[in-house]
Design a protein around this motif. Structure first.
Motif, mmCIF file in Angstrom:
data_model
loop_
_atom_site.group_PDB
_atom_site.id
_atom_site.type_symbol
_atom_site.label_atom_id
_atom_site.label_comp_id
_atom_site.label_asym_id
_atom_site.label_seq_id
_atom_site.Cartn_x
_atom_site.Cartn_y
_atom_site.Cartn_z
ATOM 1 N N THR A 249 -10.688 -0.615 3.386
ATOM 2 C CA THR A 249 -10.205 0.222 2.292
ATOM 3 C C THR A 249 -9.373 -0.622 1.333
ATOM 4 O O THR A 249 -8.749 -1.615 1.746
ATOM 5 C CB THR A 249 -9.348 1.389 2.810
ATOM 6 O OG1 THR A 249 -8.214 0.854 3.501
ATOM 7 C CG2 THR A 249 -10.151 2.297 3.722
ATOM 8 N N ARG A 250 -9.406 -0.240 0.113
ATOM 9 C CA ARG A 250 -8.585 -0.860 -0.924
ATOM 10 C C ARG A 250 -7.999 0.233 -1.803
ATOM 11 O O ARG A 250 -8.633 1.262 -2.021
ATOM 12 C CB ARG A 250 -9.401 -1.843 -1.764
ATOM 13 C CG ARG A 250 -9.881 -3.067 -0.991
ATOM 14 C CD ARG A 250 -10.711 -3.978 -1.852
ATOM 15 N NE ARG A 250 -11.151 -5.159 -1.101
ATOM 16 C CZ ARG A 250 -11.917 -6.114 -1.599
ATOM 17 N NH1 ARG A 250 -12.345 -6.044 -2.865
ATOM 18 N NH2 ARG A 250 -12.268 -7.144 -0.857
ATOM 19 N N GLN A 251 -6.796 -0.007 -2.325
ATOM 20 C CA GLN A 251 -6.114 0.973 -3.164
ATOM 21 C C GLN A 251 -5.956 0.435 -4.585
ATOM 22 O O GLN A 251 -5.653 -0.749 -4.778
ATOM 23 C CB GLN A 251 -4.727 1.317 -2.600
ATOM 24 C CG GLN A 251 -4.755 2.231 -1.409
ATOM 25 C CD GLN A 251 -3.352 2.658 -0.990
ATOM 26 O OE1 GLN A 251 -2.363 2.038 -1.365
ATOM 27 N NE2 GLN A 251 -3.268 3.715 -0.189
ATOM 28 N N ARG B 250 0.830 -1.205 0.000
ATOM 29 C CA ARG B 250 0.000 0.000 0.000
ATOM 30 C C ARG B 250 0.863 1.253 0.000
ATOM 31 O O ARG B 250 1.972 1.268 0.543
ATOM 32 C CB ARG B 250 -0.926 0.019 1.221
ATOM 33 C CG ARG B 250 -2.146 -0.876 1.098
ATOM 34 C CD ARG B 250 -2.938 -0.853 2.381
ATOM 35 N NE ARG B 250 -4.220 -1.517 2.230
ATOM 36 C CZ ARG B 250 -5.360 -0.899 1.924
ATOM 37 N NH1 ARG B 250 -5.368 0.428 1.776
ATOM 38 N NH2 ARG B 250 -6.484 -1.573 1.800
#
Length: 279
Positions: free
Chosen positions: A184-186, A152
């Motif tokens: 959350t994800r990126q 991340r």
């Protein structure tokens, strides 16, 4: 006084034979039939012996023919297997001959552009044979190998909050209900470069002191009426030197991504220009 002769003694032998034949016919027995059993048995045995003597060479000949027929059948099967193998070899050799005499048209042996190249020919051309000998190990990461994964980033350029306006179970309105961040994800992505057009203008003025008409000068490097900036030139040199990309491919890449019209002669001038290699 003379004795009387018997009736049979006065009858001729021919008449007696006829009479016997007549008597035989009267008794429903053919005259040629042998009534003696021993004589009939001897006759049958003699006839059988004669037939066996006649059949013996036929049996020998039949045995030889069967042996010969078995040999020919075995030879025929071997010939069929040999012909089948030869036909397969002929087909393989014909395919190799056609491949050598009439290779598929591709960009490396014909004036065929890569965009119209056959997929099979392209894959075959790109396929290379490794000179490394097999190590006997399984493919993939070996035990003790330090793995790596996508990490991340601390900084995010954009934040997108996925809304939850209704309850997926009962349909209740949740637009006024506060929530907490669950997960959350990126996503890492890039923006395709777009050409940036910069127009330089010089000014002309009249000096109130001396009365001369003066004008400003273009900055260093702004030489032509229309020209490519330092970033475009640096990208061309990078593709040519760091990644041996041919000039036609560089031209196509610049046309697809940046949309400027870049001639191969211009690419040559950029690559050969010393100043562009310092950028």
């Amino acid at each position: 006084m003379k004795a009387k002769k018997s009736a049979n003694s006065k009858v001729p032998s021919r008449a007696l034979h006829a009479k016997s034949r007549k008597d035989s016919c009267t008794n429903n027995v053919h005259p040629d039939v042998i009534l003696d059993a021993d004589e009939a048995l001897r006759y049958i045995l003699g006839r059988l012996t004669k037939l066996e003597d006649e059949v013996a060479p036929i049996k020998i000949e039949n045995k030889e023919l069967k042996k010969r027929n078995g040999y020919l059948e075995s030879q025929h099967r071997q010939d069929l297997a040999k012909i089948k193998k030869q036909n397969a070899e002929i087909c393989t050799l014909k395919a190799r001959l056609d491949k050598l005499e009439k290779p598929k048209k591709a960009s490396h042996n014909r004036n065929t552009p890569p965009s119209k190249e056959d997929i099979a020919a392209s894959e075959e051309r790109k396929r290379t044979k490794s000179l490394r000998e097999p190590s006997g190990k399984k493919s993939g990461g070996q035990p003790g190998h330090k793995g790596s994964t996508l990490q991340r980033e601390e900084r995010s350029d954009f934040y997108v909050e996925v809304p939850l306006d209704n309850c997926p179970d009962c349909g209740e309105d949740l637009s006024n209900v506060s929530g907490i961040q669950k997960m959350t994800r990126q996503m890492i992505d890039i923006n395709f470069p777009a050409p940036v057009i910069t127009q330089y203008s010089i000014l002309e003025k009249v000096c109130p002191n001396c009365g001369h008409t003066v004008c400003s000068e273009f900055p260093e490097g702004v030489n032509g009426d229309v020209f490519y900036g330092p970033n475009v030139q640096a990208l061309v040199v990078y593709l040519c030197d760091a990644h041996p990309v041919s000039f036609p491919r560089i031209k196509r890449l610049m046309s697809d991504m940046l949309h400027p019209y870049l001639r191969e002669r211009t690419i040559t001038n950029i690559v050969q220009r010393p100043a562009s290699r310092v950028l």
